[in-house]
Design a protein around this motif. Structure first.
Motif, PDB file in Angstrom:
ATOM      1  N   VAL A  34      12.785  10.022  -4.520  1.00  0.00           N
ATOM      2  CA  VAL A  34      12.003   9.769  -5.554  1.00  0.00           C
ATOM      3  C   VAL A  34      10.773   9.028  -5.474  1.00  0.00           C
ATOM      4  O   VAL A  34      10.535   8.416  -4.422  1.00  0.00           O
ATOM      5  N   ALA A  35       9.740   9.361  -6.488  1.00  0.00           N
ATOM      6  CA  ALA A  35       8.478   8.556  -6.389  1.00  0.00           C
ATOM      7  C   ALA A  35       8.879   7.010  -6.375  1.00  0.00           C
ATOM      8  O   ALA A  35       9.733   6.627  -6.883  1.00  0.00           O
ATOM      9  N   GLY A  36       7.820   6.156  -5.789  1.00  0.00           N
ATOM     10  CA  GLY A  36       8.153   4.779  -5.718  1.00  0.00           C
ATOM     11  C   GLY A  36       7.476   4.172  -4.702  1.00  0.00           C
ATOM     12  O   GLY A  36       6.546   4.868  -3.986  1.00  0.00           O
ATOM     13  N   SER A  37       7.598   2.967  -4.328  1.00  0.00           N
ATOM     14  CA  SER A  37       7.097   2.218  -3.563  1.00  0.00           C
ATOM     15  C   SER A  37       7.788   2.397  -2.092  1.00  0.00           C
ATOM     16  O   SER A  37       8.973   2.440  -1.773  1.00  0.00           O
ATOM     17  N   TRP A  38       7.139   2.887  -0.862  1.00  0.00           N
ATOM     18  CA  TRP A  38       7.376   3.127   0.592  1.00  0.00           C
ATOM     19  C   TRP A  38       6.832   1.872   1.200  1.00  0.00           C
ATOM     20  O   TRP A  38       5.857   1.353   1.008  1.00  0.00           O
ATOM     21  N   THR A  39       7.634   1.426   2.289  1.00  0.00           N
ATOM     22  CA  THR A  39       7.249   0.295   3.293  1.00  0.00           C
ATOM     23  C   THR A  39       7.142   1.132   4.576  1.00  0.00           C
ATOM     24  O   THR A  39       8.214   1.746   5.082  1.00  0.00           O
ATOM     25  N   ILE A  40       5.990   1.409   5.117  1.00  0.00           N
ATOM     26  CA  ILE A  40       6.123   1.931   6.616  1.00  0.00           C
ATOM     27  C   ILE A  40       5.675   0.957   7.520  1.00  0.00           C
ATOM     28  O   ILE A  40       4.594   0.218   7.372  1.00  0.00           O
ATOM     29  N   ARG A  41       6.714   0.834   8.526  1.00  0.00           N
ATOM     30  CA  ARG A  41       6.469   0.006   9.560  1.00  0.00           C
ATOM     31  C   ARG A  41       6.418   0.626  10.775  1.00  0.00           C
ATOM     32  O   ARG A  41       7.253   1.453  11.183  1.00  0.00           O
ATOM     33  N   THR A  42       5.245   0.010  11.459  1.00  0.00           N
ATOM     34  CA  THR A  42       5.139   0.613  12.951  1.00  0.00           C
ATOM     35  C   THR A  42       5.068  -0.556  13.889  1.00  0.00           C
ATOM     36  O   THR A  42       5.220  -1.798  13.461  1.00  0.00           O
ATOM     37  N   SER A  43       4.788  -0.348  14.981  1.00  0.00           N
ATOM     38  CA  SER A  43       4.709  -1.549  16.036  1.00  0.00           C
ATOM     39  C   SER A  43       3.539  -2.582  15.869  1.00  0.00           C
ATOM     40  O   SER A  43       3.493  -3.618  16.369  1.00  0.00           O
TER      41      SER A  43
END
Length: 176
Positions: free
Chosen positions: A104-113
């Motif tokens: 669903v729509a909302g806040s995502w946290t995208i984590r990379t190195s």
């Protein structure tokens, strides 16, 4: 000496044998066949216990699939029939769309190195999606992350995605 005759005895035995074939043998009553139980569904797999270091979390099951499209190209991660993440290039807008089916729509946290960024995903046709410009540095961070990156969203299991070449192919198709 008297001679014994077995004829009457033999005929009696033959008659007795013939009669026993006509009388049904009594057998103990048989128990009714056991009732077949419907197989019980397997309990859901327990959610993995996630440690504090996201780089140690198990990968989300699946594999990448790349394809050319009329608008550019697309890569899908997941198992057959159950995509978990899609990246698609829209050459007209020079943008890359990340889609998470079933979300669903909302806040995502995208984590990379190398990067951690919170982004706002919008409702899409099959779930939530995020549109980034083809030159956004977050895309490079995902493509060149050391082995994996994550997409986390409240109320959803985190996606732990391997950083394979299909990601970079879609990005380069959009930039090219």
């Amino acid at each position: 000496m008297r001679r014994l005759s077995f004829a009457p005895l033999a005929s009696t035995l033959v008659l007795a044998t013939a009669l026993t074939g006509c009388i049904p043998a009594t057998t103990p009553p048989q128990a009714p066949p056991p009732v077949q139980q419907a197989p019980r569904p397997a309990p859901p797999a327990p959610r993995p216990v996630l440690g504090s270091d996201w780089r140690d979390w198990p990968l989300t099951p699946g594999d990448w699939r790349y394809q050319r499209t009329a608008q550019g190209s697309a890569s899908t991660y997941g198992v057959a029939g159950a995509p978990r993440l899609t990246l698609s290039c829209d050459l007209r807008n020079r943008s890359v769309r990340l889609g998470r089916p079933g979300s669903v729509a909302g806040s995502w946290t995208i984590r990379t190195s190398s990067t951690v960024r919170n982004v706002a995903a919008q409702s899409g046709a099959a779930g939530a999606e995020l549109v980034l410009a083809a030159n956004d540095q977050l895309l490079d961070a995902m493509a060149f992350s050391r082995g994996r990156f994550t997409i986390e969203q409240a109320g959803q299991p985190p996606l732990v995605i391997p950083a394979y070449a299909e990601i970079g192919r879609v990005i380069e198709d959009c930039r090219g």
